[in-house]
Design a protein around this motif. Structure first.
Motif, PDB file in Angstrom:
ATOM      1  N   ALA A   1       0.836  -1.204   0.000  1.00 35.94           N
ATOM      2  CA  ALA A   1       0.000   0.000   0.000  1.00 35.94           C
ATOM      3  C   ALA A   1       0.869   1.252   0.000  1.00 35.94           C
ATOM      4  O   ALA A   1       0.556   2.228  -0.669  1.00 35.94           O
ATOM      5  CB  ALA A   1      -0.934  -0.004   1.202  1.00 35.94           C
ATOM      6  N   CYS A   2       1.970   1.238   0.736  1.00 38.40           N
ATOM      7  CA  CYS A   2       2.864   2.404   0.767  1.00 38.40           C
ATOM      8  C   CYS A   2       3.429   2.682  -0.620  1.00 38.40           C
ATOM      9  O   CYS A   2       3.485   3.827  -1.057  1.00 38.40           O
ATOM     10  CB  CYS A   2       4.016   2.177   1.742  1.00 38.40           C
ATOM     11  SG  CYS A   2       3.522   2.233   3.462  1.00 38.40           S
ATOM     12  N   ASN A   3       3.838   1.642  -1.310  1.00 34.95           N
ATOM     13  CA  ASN A   3       4.382   1.820  -2.659  1.00 34.95           C
ATOM     14  C   ASN A   3       3.314   2.348  -3.611  1.00 34.95           C
ATOM     15  O   ASN A   3       3.608   3.167  -4.477  1.00 34.95           O
ATOM     16  CB  ASN A   3       4.938   0.502  -3.188  1.00 34.95           C
ATOM     17  CG  ASN A   3       6.217   0.109  -2.490  1.00 34.95           C
ATOM     18  OD1 ASN A   3       6.932   0.949  -1.990  1.00 34.95           O
ATOM     19  ND2 ASN A   3       6.490  -1.171  -2.445  1.00 34.95           N
ATOM     20  N   THR A   4       2.093   1.883  -3.449  1.00 34.60           N
ATOM     21  CA  THR A   4       1.010   2.324  -4.313  1.00 34.60           C
ATOM     22  C   THR A   4       0.729   3.800  -4.094  1.00 34.60           C
ATOM     23  O   THR A   4       0.578   4.564  -5.043  1.00 34.60           O
ATOM     24  CB  THR A   4      -0.260   1.498  -4.044  1.00 34.60           C
ATOM     25  OG1 THR A   4       0.043   0.131  -4.267  1.00 34.60           O
ATOM     26  CG2 THR A   4      -1.389   1.905  -4.957  1.00 34.60           C
ATOM     27  N   VAL A   5       0.645   4.223  -2.852  1.00 33.46           N
ATOM     28  CA  VAL A   5       0.368   5.624  -2.536  1.00 33.46           C
ATOM     29  C   VAL A   5       1.498   6.508  -3.055  1.00 33.46           C
ATOM     30  O   VAL A   5       1.259   7.578  -3.607  1.00 33.46           O
ATOM     31  CB  VAL A   5       0.164   5.811  -1.011  1.00 33.46           C
ATOM     32  CG1 VAL A   5       0.124   7.282  -0.640  1.00 33.46           C
ATOM     33  CG2 VAL A   5      -1.101   5.121  -0.566  1.00 33.46           C
ATOM     34  N   GLN A   6       2.731   6.054  -2.908  1.00 27.45           N
ATOM     35  CA  GLN A   6       3.870   6.819  -3.398  1.00 27.45           C
ATOM     36  C   GLN A   6       3.790   6.955  -4.921  1.00 27.45           C
ATOM     37  O   GLN A   6       4.044   8.028  -5.473  1.00 27.45           O
ATOM     38  CB  GLN A   6       5.162   6.129  -3.002  1.00 27.45           C
ATOM     39  CG  GLN A   6       6.404   6.921  -3.363  1.00 27.45           C
ATOM     40  CD  GLN A   6       7.680   6.211  -2.927  1.00 27.45           C
ATOM     41  OE1 GLN A   6       7.653   5.050  -2.560  1.00 27.45           O
ATOM     42  NE2 GLN A   6       8.775   6.910  -2.967  1.00 27.45           N
TER      43      GLN A   6
ATOM     44  N   LYS B   1       3.433  10.439  -7.233  1.00 25.40           N
ATOM     45  CA  LYS B   1       4.322  10.799  -8.344  1.00 25.40           C
ATOM     46  C   LYS B   1       3.516  11.094  -9.603  1.00 25.40           C
ATOM     47  O   LYS B   1       3.826  12.035 -10.337  1.00 25.40           O
ATOM     48  CB  LYS B   1       5.321   9.671  -8.609  1.00 25.40           C
ATOM     49  CG  LYS B   1       6.398   9.564  -7.554  1.00 25.40           C
ATOM     50  CD  LYS B   1       7.359   8.432  -7.875  1.00 25.40           C
ATOM     51  CE  LYS B   1       8.428   8.291  -6.807  1.00 25.40           C
ATOM     52  NZ  LYS B   1       9.337   7.185  -7.092  1.00 25.40           N
ATOM     53  N   ASP B   2       2.481  10.288  -9.860  1.00 23.67           N
ATOM     54  CA  ASP B   2       1.647  10.511 -11.045  1.00 23.67           C
ATOM     55  C   ASP B   2       0.938  11.853 -10.971  1.00 23.67           C
ATOM     56  O   ASP B   2       0.864  12.577 -11.965  1.00 23.67           O
ATOM     57  CB  ASP B   2       0.618   9.385 -11.190  1.00 23.67           C
ATOM     58  CG  ASP B   2       1.252   8.064 -11.591  1.00 23.67           C
ATOM     59  OD1 ASP B   2       2.394   8.086 -12.068  1.00 23.67           O
ATOM     60  OD2 ASP B   2       0.601   7.027 -11.423  1.00 23.67           O
ATOM     61  N   ILE B   3       0.404  12.188  -9.801  1.00 20.83           N
ATOM     62  CA  ILE B   3      -0.288  13.462  -9.632  1.00 20.83           C
ATOM     63  C   ILE B   3       0.687  14.623  -9.820  1.00 20.83           C
ATOM     64  O   ILE B   3       0.369  15.628 -10.455  1.00 20.83           O
ATOM     65  CB  ILE B   3      -0.984  13.529  -8.256  1.00 20.83           C
ATOM     66  CG1 ILE B   3      -2.139  12.531  -8.220  1.00 20.83           C
ATOM     67  CG2 ILE B   3      -1.472  14.938  -7.952  1.00 20.83           C
ATOM     68  CD1 ILE B   3      -2.771  12.362  -6.872  1.00 20.83           C
ATOM     69  N   SER B   4       1.891  14.458  -9.303  1.00 21.11           N
ATOM     70  CA  SER B   4       2.912  15.496  -9.440  1.00 21.11           C
ATOM     71  C   SER B   4       3.264  15.719 -10.910  1.00 21.11           C
ATOM     72  O   SER B   4       3.369  16.859 -11.373  1.00 21.11           O
ATOM     73  CB  SER B   4       4.158  15.110  -8.652  1.00 21.11           C
ATOM     74  OG  SER B   4       5.182  16.043  -8.831  1.00 21.11           O
ATOM     75  N   LYS B   5       3.429  14.650 -11.650  1.00 25.14           N
ATOM     76  CA  LYS B   5       3.755  14.771 -13.072  1.00 25.14           C
ATOM     77  C   LYS B   5       2.603  15.410 -13.840  1.00 25.14           C
ATOM     78  O   LYS B   5       2.821  16.202 -14.763  1.00 25.14           O
ATOM     79  CB  LYS B   5       4.094  13.407 -13.656  1.00 25.14           C
ATOM     80  CG  LYS B   5       5.456  12.902 -13.239  1.00 25.14           C
ATOM     81  CD  LYS B   5       5.788  11.566 -13.885  1.00 25.14           C
ATOM     82  CE  LYS B   5       7.150  11.085 -13.413  1.00 25.14           C
ATOM     83  NZ  LYS B   5       7.495   9.798 -14.028  1.00 25.14           N
ATOM     84  N   GLY B   6       1.367  15.071 -13.467  1.00 20.85           N
ATOM     85  CA  GLY B   6       0.207  15.681 -14.097  1.00 20.85           C
ATOM     86  C   GLY B   6       0.167  17.173 -13.839  1.00 20.85           C
ATOM     87  O   GLY B   6      -0.141  17.967 -14.724  1.00 20.85           O
ATOM     88  N   GLY B   7       0.487  17.580 -12.612  1.00 23.63           N
ATOM     89  CA  GLY B   7       0.527  18.992 -12.261  1.00 23.63           C
ATOM     90  C   GLY B   7       1.602  19.738 -13.035  1.00 23.63           C
ATOM     91  O   GLY B   7       1.394  20.872 -13.484  1.00 23.63           O
ATOM     92  N   GLN B   8       2.729  19.099 -13.225  1.00 21.97           N
ATOM     93  CA  GLN B   8       3.814  19.723 -13.991  1.00 21.97           C
ATOM     94  C   GLN B   8       3.403  19.909 -15.455  1.00 21.97           C
ATOM     95  O   GLN B   8       3.716  20.930 -16.072  1.00 21.97           O
ATOM     96  CB  GLN B   8       5.076  18.876 -13.900  1.00 21.97           C
ATOM     97  CG  GLN B   8       5.722  18.911 -12.529  1.00 21.97           C
ATOM     98  CD  GLN B   8       6.877  17.925 -12.411  1.00 21.97           C
ATOM     99  OE1 GLN B   8       7.176  17.178 -13.316  1.00 21.97           O
ATOM    100  NE2 GLN B   8       7.528  17.939 -11.247  1.00 21.97           N
ATOM    101  N   ALA B   9       2.687  18.954 -15.995  1.00 17.56           N
ATOM    102  CA  ALA B   9       2.230  19.062 -17.385  1.00 17.56           C
ATOM    103  C   ALA B   9       1.237  20.207 -17.532  1.00 17.56           C
ATOM    104  O   ALA B   9       1.288  20.969 -18.513  1.00 17.56           O
ATOM    105  CB  ALA B   9       1.601  17.742 -17.834  1.00 17.56           C
ATOM    106  N   ILE B  10       0.357  20.350 -16.566  1.00 20.20           N
ATOM    107  CA  ILE B  10      -0.628  21.436 -16.610  1.00 20.20           C
ATOM    108  C   ILE B  10       0.078  22.785 -16.490  1.00 20.20           C
ATOM    109  O   ILE B  10      -0.252  23.744 -17.176  1.00 20.20           O
ATOM    110  CB  ILE B  10      -1.693  21.263 -15.501  1.00 20.20           C
ATOM    111  CG1 ILE B  10      -2.554  20.046 -15.808  1.00 20.20           C
ATOM    112  CG2 ILE B  10      -2.550  22.510 -15.352  1.00 20.20           C
ATOM    113  CD1 ILE B  10      -3.474  19.632 -14.697  1.00 20.20           C
TER     114      ILE B  10
END
Length: 42
Positions: free
Chosen positions: A19-24, A28-37
């Motif tokens: 679960a920890c790896n999944t949340v991490q 990361k995916d959300i962070s990359k999405g924010g950078q793209a926006i």
């Protein structure tokens, strides 16, 4: 009975680590999405 308790304990630890790896990974995916926006806004 002791063996069964040990088995459930080991399973709980394995699931919590997964679960920890999944949340991490989601973070990361959300962070990359924010950078793209942000790049698109510039």
């Amino acid at each position: 009975m002791k063996r069964l308790t040990l088995l459930f304990g080991a399973l709980a630890v394995a699931l919590s680590l997964t679960a920890c790896n999944t949340v991490q990974g989601v973070g990361k995916d959300i962070s990359k999405g924010g950078q793209a926006i942000e790049k698109a806004a510039k």
